[in-house]
Design a protein around this motif. Structure first.
Motif, PDB file in Angstrom:
ATOM      1  N   THR A  70     109.717 -34.150 -38.780  1.00  0.00           N
ATOM      2  CA  THR A  70     109.105 -34.902 -39.886  1.00  0.00           C
ATOM      3  C   THR A  70     108.819 -33.932 -41.027  1.00  0.00           C
ATOM      4  O   THR A  70     108.751 -32.715 -40.820  1.00  0.00           O
ATOM      5  CB  THR A  70     107.785 -35.582 -39.460  1.00  0.00           C
ATOM      6  OG1 THR A  70     106.859 -34.562 -39.053  1.00  0.00           O
ATOM      7  CG2 THR A  70     108.013 -36.565 -38.315  1.00  0.00           C
ATOM      8  N   TRP A  71     108.599 -34.455 -42.216  1.00  0.00           N
ATOM      9  CA  TRP A  71     108.367 -33.594 -43.387  1.00  0.00           C
ATOM     10  C   TRP A  71     107.100 -32.755 -43.227  1.00  0.00           C
ATOM     11  O   TRP A  71     107.060 -31.595 -43.608  1.00  0.00           O
ATOM     12  CB  TRP A  71     108.317 -34.431 -44.665  1.00  0.00           C
ATOM     13  CG  TRP A  71     107.155 -35.398 -44.721  1.00  0.00           C
ATOM     14  CD1 TRP A  71     107.137 -36.686 -44.304  1.00  0.00           C
ATOM     15  CD2 TRP A  71     105.844 -35.120 -45.228  1.00  0.00           C
ATOM     16  NE1 TRP A  71     105.896 -37.245 -44.492  1.00  0.00           N
ATOM     17  CE2 TRP A  71     105.074 -36.301 -45.071  1.00  0.00           C
ATOM     18  CE3 TRP A  71     105.236 -33.998 -45.789  1.00  0.00           C
ATOM     19  CZ2 TRP A  71     103.745 -36.389 -45.451  1.00  0.00           C
ATOM     20  CZ3 TRP A  71     103.903 -34.086 -46.176  1.00  0.00           C
ATOM     21  CH2 TRP A  71     103.179 -35.272 -46.003  1.00  0.00           C
ATOM     22  N   TYR A  72     106.059 -33.337 -42.611  1.00  0.00           N
ATOM     23  CA  TYR A  72     104.809 -32.573 -42.481  1.00  0.00           C
ATOM     24  C   TYR A  72     104.935 -31.473 -41.424  1.00  0.00           C
ATOM     25  O   TYR A  72     104.340 -30.405 -41.563  1.00  0.00           O
ATOM     26  CB  TYR A  72     103.595 -33.470 -42.230  1.00  0.00           C
ATOM     27  CG  TYR A  72     103.719 -34.472 -41.108  1.00  0.00           C
ATOM     28  CD1 TYR A  72     103.369 -34.140 -39.813  1.00  0.00           C
ATOM     29  CD2 TYR A  72     104.152 -35.777 -41.356  1.00  0.00           C
ATOM     30  CE1 TYR A  72     103.457 -35.061 -38.784  1.00  0.00           C
ATOM     31  CE2 TYR A  72     104.242 -36.711 -40.335  1.00  0.00           C
ATOM     32  CZ  TYR A  72     103.900 -36.339 -39.041  1.00  0.00           C
ATOM     33  OH  TYR A  72     103.988 -37.259 -38.027  1.00  0.00           O
ATOM     34  N   LYS A 146     104.424 -29.013 -31.024  1.00  0.00           N
ATOM     35  CA  LYS A 146     105.622 -29.839 -31.202  1.00  0.00           C
ATOM     36  C   LYS A 146     106.846 -29.161 -30.577  1.00  0.00           C
ATOM     37  O   LYS A 146     107.639 -29.806 -29.881  1.00  0.00           O
ATOM     38  CB  LYS A 146     105.858 -30.090 -32.697  1.00  0.00           C
ATOM     39  CG  LYS A 146     107.060 -30.956 -33.005  1.00  0.00           C
ATOM     40  CD  LYS A 146     106.861 -32.382 -32.563  1.00  0.00           C
ATOM     41  CE  LYS A 146     108.032 -33.246 -33.032  1.00  0.00           C
ATOM     42  NZ  LYS A 146     108.039 -34.540 -32.380  1.00  0.00           N
ATOM     43  N   ILE A 147     106.985 -27.849 -30.800  1.00  0.00           N
ATOM     44  CA  ILE A 147     108.161 -27.146 -30.281  1.00  0.00           C
ATOM     45  C   ILE A 147     108.115 -27.037 -28.751  1.00  0.00           C
ATOM     46  O   ILE A 147     109.099 -27.291 -28.072  1.00  0.00           O
ATOM     47  CB  ILE A 147     108.295 -25.750 -30.925  1.00  0.00           C
ATOM     48  CG1 ILE A 147     108.704 -25.889 -32.391  1.00  0.00           C
ATOM     49  CG2 ILE A 147     109.307 -24.882 -30.178  1.00  0.00           C
ATOM     50  CD1 ILE A 147     108.709 -24.588 -33.169  1.00  0.00           C
ATOM     51  N   ILE A 148     106.948 -26.667 -28.211  1.00  0.00           N
ATOM     52  CA  ILE A 148     106.860 -26.405 -26.772  1.00  0.00           C
ATOM     53  C   ILE A 148     106.796 -27.695 -25.941  1.00  0.00           C
ATOM     54  O   ILE A 148     107.479 -27.822 -24.935  1.00  0.00           O
ATOM     55  CB  ILE A 148     105.655 -25.484 -26.467  1.00  0.00           C
ATOM     56  CG1 ILE A 148     105.920 -24.095 -27.067  1.00  0.00           C
ATOM     57  CG2 ILE A 148     105.400 -25.373 -24.966  1.00  0.00           C
ATOM     58  CD1 ILE A 148     104.755 -23.153 -27.025  1.00  0.00           C
ATOM     59  N   SER A 149     105.948 -28.661 -26.366  1.00  0.00           N
ATOM     60  CA  SER A 149     105.764 -29.854 -25.519  1.00  0.00           C
ATOM     61  C   SER A 149     106.149 -31.159 -26.205  1.00  0.00           C
ATOM     62  O   SER A 149     105.886 -32.235 -25.657  1.00  0.00           O
ATOM     63  CB  SER A 149     104.312 -29.926 -25.041  1.00  0.00           C
ATOM     64  OG  SER A 149     103.439 -30.016 -26.150  1.00  0.00           O
ATOM     65  N   ASN A 150     106.708 -31.051 -27.407  1.00  0.00           N
ATOM     66  CA  ASN A 150     107.130 -32.227 -28.173  1.00  0.00           C
ATOM     67  C   ASN A 150     105.975 -33.213 -28.410  1.00  0.00           C
ATOM     68  O   ASN A 150     106.170 -34.426 -28.415  1.00  0.00           O
ATOM     69  CB  ASN A 150     108.316 -32.929 -27.498  1.00  0.00           C
ATOM     70  CG  ASN A 150     109.045 -33.836 -28.477  1.00  0.00           C
ATOM     71  OD1 ASN A 150     109.011 -33.626 -29.690  1.00  0.00           O
ATOM     72  ND2 ASN A 150     109.687 -34.864 -27.955  1.00  0.00           N
TER      73      ASN A 150
END
Length: 199
Positions: A70-72, A146-150
């Motif tokens: 997402t943009w944020y 977000k990267i590790i556990s989405n």
């Protein structure tokens, strides 16, 4: 004849004493320079280690940037990358400049002026790093989550234990930052005193 021999011996002794005095002064100056450079060795080691960790994390974020969908999250990712790359690089550059000041060459006034300017820059970078570090939690935590556990932490409500962990982390971070900054103040003041002794 004895008077001439006495004058010759006296002149020779005087020359030897002057030579010894010059050697002693040079040894003292060299030791002062070594002490000065040694003052920044420990800090440089820690900052280099910290920079390597930051660069590794930045590389990890770059490799997984496509997960920031997402943009944020992408804005948070760019802020995270900036924090992890720019600030450590600036600190290491400034540390190199301050450590490599040749305090034995140039005038005392010029050396002290350059030292004070570089010292103030280094301390300002530390203050910025501390402030951005606290603010950085607002964009680093969402990116890593977000990267590790989405997980999208912006859409998730925190549990009580997560608030406790976050609060404890902040408290520990405050004490660590104060301790580290005081260490910087102590080292830079001590190095400044070494330069002032050369006057």
């Amino acid at each position: 004849m004895e008077l001439e021999e006495l004058q010759s011996a006296w002149t020779q002794m005087s020359d030897e004493l002057n030579h010894q005095k010059k050697l002693t002064n040079q040894i003292i100056l060299d030791m002062t320079k070594q002490k000065y450079q040694h003052k920044f060795s420990t800090i440089t080691k820690y900052e280099t280690l910290g920079a390597v960790v930051c660069f590794a994390v930045a590389f990890f974020v770059l490799l997984n940037f496509d997960k920031l969908d997402t943009w944020y999250f992408q804005i948070c990712g760019l802020l995270t990358l900036s924090f992890l790359i720019v600030l450590p690089a600036m600190v290491l550059t400034t540390l190199k400049r301050i450590k490599n000041i040749d305090i034995l060459n140039g005038s005392y006034k010029e050396n002290l002026k350059f030292y004070l300017k570089t010292k103030n820059r280094l301390l300002r970078l530390q203050q910025i790093g501390i402030a951005v570090g606290f603010i950085g939690l607002l964009f680093i935590v969402p990116v890593t989550s977000k990267i590790i556990s989405n997980k999208n932490v912006f859409l998730t409500s925190l549990k009580t234990e997560q608030y406790v962990v976050f609060t404890v982390t902040l408290i520990v971070l405050v004490f660590f930052c104060r301790w580290a900054y005081k260490g910087y103040l102590k080292v830079t003041q001590s190095a400044q005193e070494l330069i002032q002794e050369l006057e």
